[in-house]
Design a protein around this motif. Structure first.
Motif, PDB file in Angstrom:
ATOM      1  N   LEU A  70      -3.406   2.016 -13.367  1.00  0.00           N
ATOM      2  CA  LEU A  70      -2.780   1.723 -12.076  1.00  0.00           C
ATOM      3  C   LEU A  70      -3.071   2.813 -11.047  1.00  0.00           C
ATOM      4  CD1 LEU A  70       0.704   0.354 -13.236  1.00  0.00           C
ATOM      5  CD2 LEU A  70      -1.249  -0.950 -12.364  1.00  0.00           C
ATOM      6  N   ALA A  71      -3.181   4.071 -11.507  1.00  0.00           N
ATOM      7  CA  ALA A  71      -3.453   5.171 -10.584  1.00  0.00           C
ATOM      8  C   ALA A  71      -4.835   5.062  -9.969  1.00  0.00           C
ATOM      9  CB  ALA A  71      -3.303   6.508 -11.303  1.00  0.00           C
ATOM     10  N   GLU A  72      -5.801   4.475 -10.694  1.00  0.00           N
ATOM     11  CA  GLU A  72      -7.134   4.268 -10.129  1.00  0.00           C
ATOM     12  C   GLU A  72      -7.099   3.197  -9.043  1.00  0.00           C
ATOM     13  OE1 GLU A  72      -9.057   6.430 -10.797  1.00  0.00           O
ATOM     14  OE2 GLU A  72      -9.051   7.008 -12.890  1.00  0.00           O
ATOM     15  N   LYS A  73      -6.201   2.235  -9.177  1.00  0.00           N
ATOM     16  CA  LYS A  73      -6.145   1.111  -8.246  1.00  0.00           C
ATOM     17  C   LYS A  73      -5.251   1.388  -7.048  1.00  0.00           C
ATOM     18  CE  LYS A  73      -5.382  -3.891  -8.112  1.00  0.00           C
ATOM     19  NZ  LYS A  73      -5.014  -5.101  -8.903  1.00  0.00           N
ATOM     20  N   PHE A  74      -4.053   1.938  -7.286  1.00  0.00           N
ATOM     21  CA  PHE A  74      -3.052   2.056  -6.235  1.00  0.00           C
ATOM     22  C   PHE A  74      -2.867   3.474  -5.704  1.00  0.00           C
ATOM     23  CE2 PHE A  74      -1.676  -1.679  -8.752  1.00  0.00           C
ATOM     24  CZ  PHE A  74      -1.772  -2.642  -7.743  1.00  0.00           C
ATOM     25  N   GLY A  75      -3.499   4.467  -6.330  1.00  0.00           N
ATOM     26  CA  GLY A  75      -3.356   5.839  -5.868  1.00  0.00           C
ATOM     27  C   GLY A  75      -2.482   6.672  -6.775  1.00  0.00           C
ATOM     28  N   ARG A  76      -2.651   7.983  -6.668  1.00  0.00           N
ATOM     29  CA  ARG A  76      -1.941   8.901  -7.562  1.00  0.00           C
ATOM     30  C   ARG A  76      -0.443   8.972  -7.231  1.00  0.00           C
ATOM     31  NH1 ARG A  76      -6.897   8.013  -9.465  1.00  0.00           N
ATOM     32  NH2 ARG A  76      -8.292   9.818  -9.505  1.00  0.00           N
ATOM     33  N   LEU A  77      -0.094   9.049  -5.948  1.00  0.00           N
ATOM     34  CA  LEU A  77       1.291   9.326  -5.578  1.00  0.00           C
ATOM     35  C   LEU A  77       2.238   8.169  -5.888  1.00  0.00           C
ATOM     36  CD1 LEU A  77       1.211  11.329  -2.229  1.00  0.00           C
ATOM     37  CD2 LEU A  77       1.588  12.140  -4.544  1.00  0.00           C
ATOM     38  N   LYS A  78       1.813   6.940  -5.597  1.00  0.00           N
ATOM     39  CA  LYS A  78       2.684   5.789  -5.865  1.00  0.00           C
ATOM     40  C   LYS A  78       3.018   5.701  -7.346  1.00  0.00           C
ATOM     41  CE  LYS A  78       1.159   2.920  -1.980  1.00  0.00           C
ATOM     42  NZ  LYS A  78       0.445   1.701  -1.561  1.00  0.00           N
ATOM     43  N   VAL A  79       2.024   5.915  -8.190  1.00  0.00           N
ATOM     44  CA  VAL A  79       2.238   5.834  -9.635  1.00  0.00           C
ATOM     45  C   VAL A  79       3.112   6.986 -10.123  1.00  0.00           C
ATOM     46  CG1 VAL A  79       1.075   5.926 -11.876  1.00  0.00           C
ATOM     47  CG2 VAL A  79       0.147   4.506 -10.044  1.00  0.00           C
ATOM     48  N   LEU A  80       2.876   8.188  -9.600  1.00  0.00           N
ATOM     49  CA  LEU A  80       3.708   9.336  -9.990  1.00  0.00           C
ATOM     50  C   LEU A  80       5.176   9.087  -9.672  1.00  0.00           C
ATOM     51  CD1 LEU A  80       1.600  12.452  -8.931  1.00  0.00           C
ATOM     52  CD2 LEU A  80       2.354  11.869 -11.233  1.00  0.00           C
ATOM     53  N   PHE A  81       5.442   8.549  -8.501  1.00  0.00           N
ATOM     54  CA  PHE A  81       6.819   8.287  -8.084  1.00  0.00           C
ATOM     55  C   PHE A  81       7.496   7.310  -9.049  1.00  0.00           C
ATOM     56  CE2 PHE A  81      10.014   6.041  -5.485  1.00  0.00           C
ATOM     57  CZ  PHE A  81      10.751   7.117  -5.042  1.00  0.00           C
ATOM     58  N   PHE A  82       6.789   6.245  -9.400  1.00  0.00           N
ATOM     59  CA  PHE A  82       7.378   5.235 -10.285  1.00  0.00           C
ATOM     60  C   PHE A  82       7.640   5.805 -11.676  1.00  0.00           C
ATOM     61  CE2 PHE A  82       7.213   1.746 -13.321  1.00  0.00           C
ATOM     62  CZ  PHE A  82       8.138   0.864 -12.759  1.00  0.00           C
TER      63      PHE A  82
ATOM     64  N   LEU B 138      12.204  13.740  -6.547  1.00  0.00           N
ATOM     65  CA  LEU B 138      12.046  12.521  -5.762  1.00  0.00           C
ATOM     66  C   LEU B 138      12.031  12.798  -4.252  1.00  0.00           C
ATOM     67  CD1 LEU B 138      14.179  10.027  -7.889  1.00  0.00           C
ATOM     68  CD2 LEU B 138      11.719  10.484  -7.968  1.00  0.00           C
ATOM     69  N   PRO B 139      12.953  13.608  -3.706  1.00  0.00           N
ATOM     70  CA  PRO B 139      12.851  13.886  -2.264  1.00  0.00           C
ATOM     71  C   PRO B 139      11.600  14.677  -1.889  1.00  0.00           C
ATOM     72  CG  PRO B 139      15.044  14.434  -3.115  1.00  0.00           C
ATOM     73  CD  PRO B 139      14.163  14.203  -4.294  1.00  0.00           C
ATOM     74  N   LEU B 140      11.187  15.618  -2.767  1.00  0.00           N
ATOM     75  CA  LEU B 140      10.030  16.460  -2.466  1.00  0.00           C
ATOM     76  C   LEU B 140       8.718  15.687  -2.451  1.00  0.00           C
ATOM     77  CD1 LEU B 140      10.910  19.642  -4.570  1.00  0.00           C
ATOM     78  CD2 LEU B 140      10.909  19.432  -2.087  1.00  0.00           C
ATOM     79  N   ARG B 141       8.715  14.517  -3.062  1.00  0.00           N
ATOM     80  CA  ARG B 141       7.494  13.705  -3.121  1.00  0.00           C
ATOM     81  C   ARG B 141       6.926  13.430  -1.722  1.00  0.00           C
ATOM     82  NH1 ARG B 141       4.784  10.206  -1.262  1.00  0.00           N
ATOM     83  NH2 ARG B 141       4.103   8.202  -2.076  1.00  0.00           N
ATOM     84  N   TRP B 142       7.775  13.392  -0.683  1.00  0.00           N
ATOM     85  CA  TRP B 142       7.319  13.067   0.667  1.00  0.00           C
ATOM     86  C   TRP B 142       6.537  14.208   1.306  1.00  0.00           C
ATOM     87  CZ3 TRP B 142       7.608   8.177   0.696  1.00  0.00           C
ATOM     88  CH2 TRP B 142       8.660   7.525   0.051  1.00  0.00           C
TER      89      TRP B 142
END
Length: 460
Positions: A91-103, A201-205
């Motif tokens: 999923l990280a290859e398709k949608f990006g590193r950050l979105k997957v890390l957050f989930f 979670l807040p620092l992710r931004w």
């Protein structure tokens, strides 16, 4: 020449320029902030992996668990991690590193809450399995993400000073177990694990998406914006920013990801080698560290607090060994370090078998030596895995590779549980010595050296 070829050539040229700008970047404050934020998540990821080991001596008494049941509960988390590593790497290859890390962070925190309400061995097994899915996805994706910001000559040191947070998290689990479990019970271990939900979670931004991933997807403007931000950060703080040296990239550098490429061309040998190293190193080390507190209490009849203290000592020595590795591996190289580590770790394991592992102090000293030596391998394999694959395959290849970490980690505790129950403790160490030997032989014969090489040159 067709428009498609022109577009492809322009994409490749833009990607080569972006890589050159990344390679010359100094370690800026923004990069240090990224390392800290990801490090917090990784710290509690490691803590979550090991907290069950220090909760287990109490759970054995409370739920009347057999050695085989203990092994299955410990292994459930690793089996979940196996699935998470494969699923979220893709999923990280398709949608990006950050979105997957957050989930993944949300998933392992929510399952930590669920573990607080476990009422039996089977319920704990189920919650640990689900938690493992989140944990297994977070670490390989985070490793790919961190690696993609740093130039070749600084990569090993910068990455491993981040990755050393993992064994520190393991050590912290031992400290929490020693001080909290005897007073507050096993649930205290899982309460402490909720900290990442407050911090991460807040620092992710504050974190930018990987510019290498953005460029590989043709999102050049977004990638340039991220690199420009890092360049401005360097200029603002007076850091050196030499002219970029643009290298011609292989046409495959901008190709789409295809999991089948892991088993083709130069990547086939790399894939099979890294899988073997993951499996061997983690089968031994996680088999040791997750079982030692229970072994001290169940086999040697030590008091709970002493059992937990001995486990914490082993974790602490592992941290010291990891720091030494982080500071030296860019000088020594990956291949010679791993070869010697596997072969040296055999010696205390063979000695334990010969002596019979008859006293807890004997086990503490020799098992700690073996664990610390192999800890330098286990904590740095994410660095090595990320170096073996191109951007289009990095998270996927690291995820698939670390799935074998999970397989080895799941097999180790089960092996210990059944061997201790049927044959006795000394034969556990002889089995682990044999596994370390296999890892050493594979490293010597098949591993490649990656130190000081640009990622795009290592992996076209």
């Amino acid at each position: 020449m067709s428009a498609h070829v022109l577009d492809s050539d322009a994409h490749r040229a833009a990607n080569a320029e972006l890589v050159a700008r990344l390679e010359r970047l100094p370690v800026t404050r923004r990069l240090l902030l990224v390392r800290v934020i990801i490090g917090i998540a990784t710290f509690f990821d490691a803590y979550t992996v090991l907290c069950i080991a220090f909760a287990m001596p109490s759970l054995v008494s409370e739920w009347k668990l057999s050695p085989a049941e203990v092994g299955l509960i410990i292994s459930a988390g690793y089996i979940g991690q196996l699935f998470g590593a494969v699923i979220f790497g893709s999923l990280a290859e398709k949608f990006g590193r950050l979105k997957v890390l957050f989930f993944t962070i949300v998933l392992f925190v929510s399952m930590d809450i669920a573990c607080l309400f476990a009422w039996s061995g089977m319920s704990m097994l189920a919650f640990r399995f689900m938690q493992g899915i989140g944990t297994g996805g977070e670490v390989p994706v985070a490793s790919a993400y961190i690696n993609e910001f740093i130039g070749a000559h600084k990569r090993g040191r910068f990455f491993l000073l981040y990755e050393v947070i993992f064994p520190i998290g393991l050590m912290f689990a031992g400290m929490a177990g020693f001080f909290l479990v005897p007073i507050y019970g096993w649930k205290a271990m899982f309460l402490v694990g909720l900290v990442p939900s407050v911090l991460t979670l807040p620092l992710r931004w504050f974190m930018p998406e990987s510019p290498r991933w953005l460029a590989s997807k043709g999102r050049i403007d977004e990638a340039n914006a991220v690199v420009g931000m890092l360049e401005n950060d360097a200029i603002k703080h007076g850091l050196p920013l030499p002219e970029p040296v643009i290298r011609t990239l292989d046409p495959k550098a901008t190709a789409k990801s295809d999991w089948r490429e892991l088993f083709q061309g130069i990547y086939l040998k790399r894939t099979l080698t890294i899988w073997s190293l993951w499996f061997c190193a983690y089968m031994v080390n996680n088999g040791l560290i997750t079982w030692l507190p229970t072994l001290y209490k169940s086999v040697f009849k030590l008091p709970l607090q002493t059992s937990l203290a001995y486990g914490w000592i082993t974790s602490g020595v592992g941290v010291l060994a990891s720091i030494v590795c982080a500071l030296l591996i860019d000088k020594v190289g990956r291949r010679p370090w791993y070869s010697w580590a596997f072969l040296l770790a055999m010696l205390p394991l063979i000695l334990l078998t010969t002596l019979g592992a008859t006293s807890p102090v004997e086990v503490l000293i020799l098992a700690t030596c073996a664990y610390a030596i192999l800890q330098t391998v286990t904590f740095s394999l994410y660095l090595y895995s990320s170096e073996l694959y191109p951007t289009r395959l990095r998270a996927l290849g690291t995820g698939f590779g670390s799935a074998w970490l999970r397989a080895g980690s799941a097999t180790g505790p089960i092996l210990v549980g059944f061997v201790v129950g049927d044959l006795g403790i000394r034969y556990v160490f002889s089995a682990f010595a044999a596994i370390a030997l296999i890892g050493g032989i594979i490293t010597v014969l098949y591993a490649i050296e990656t130190k000081g090489k640009v990622l795009e040159e290592l992996s076209p």
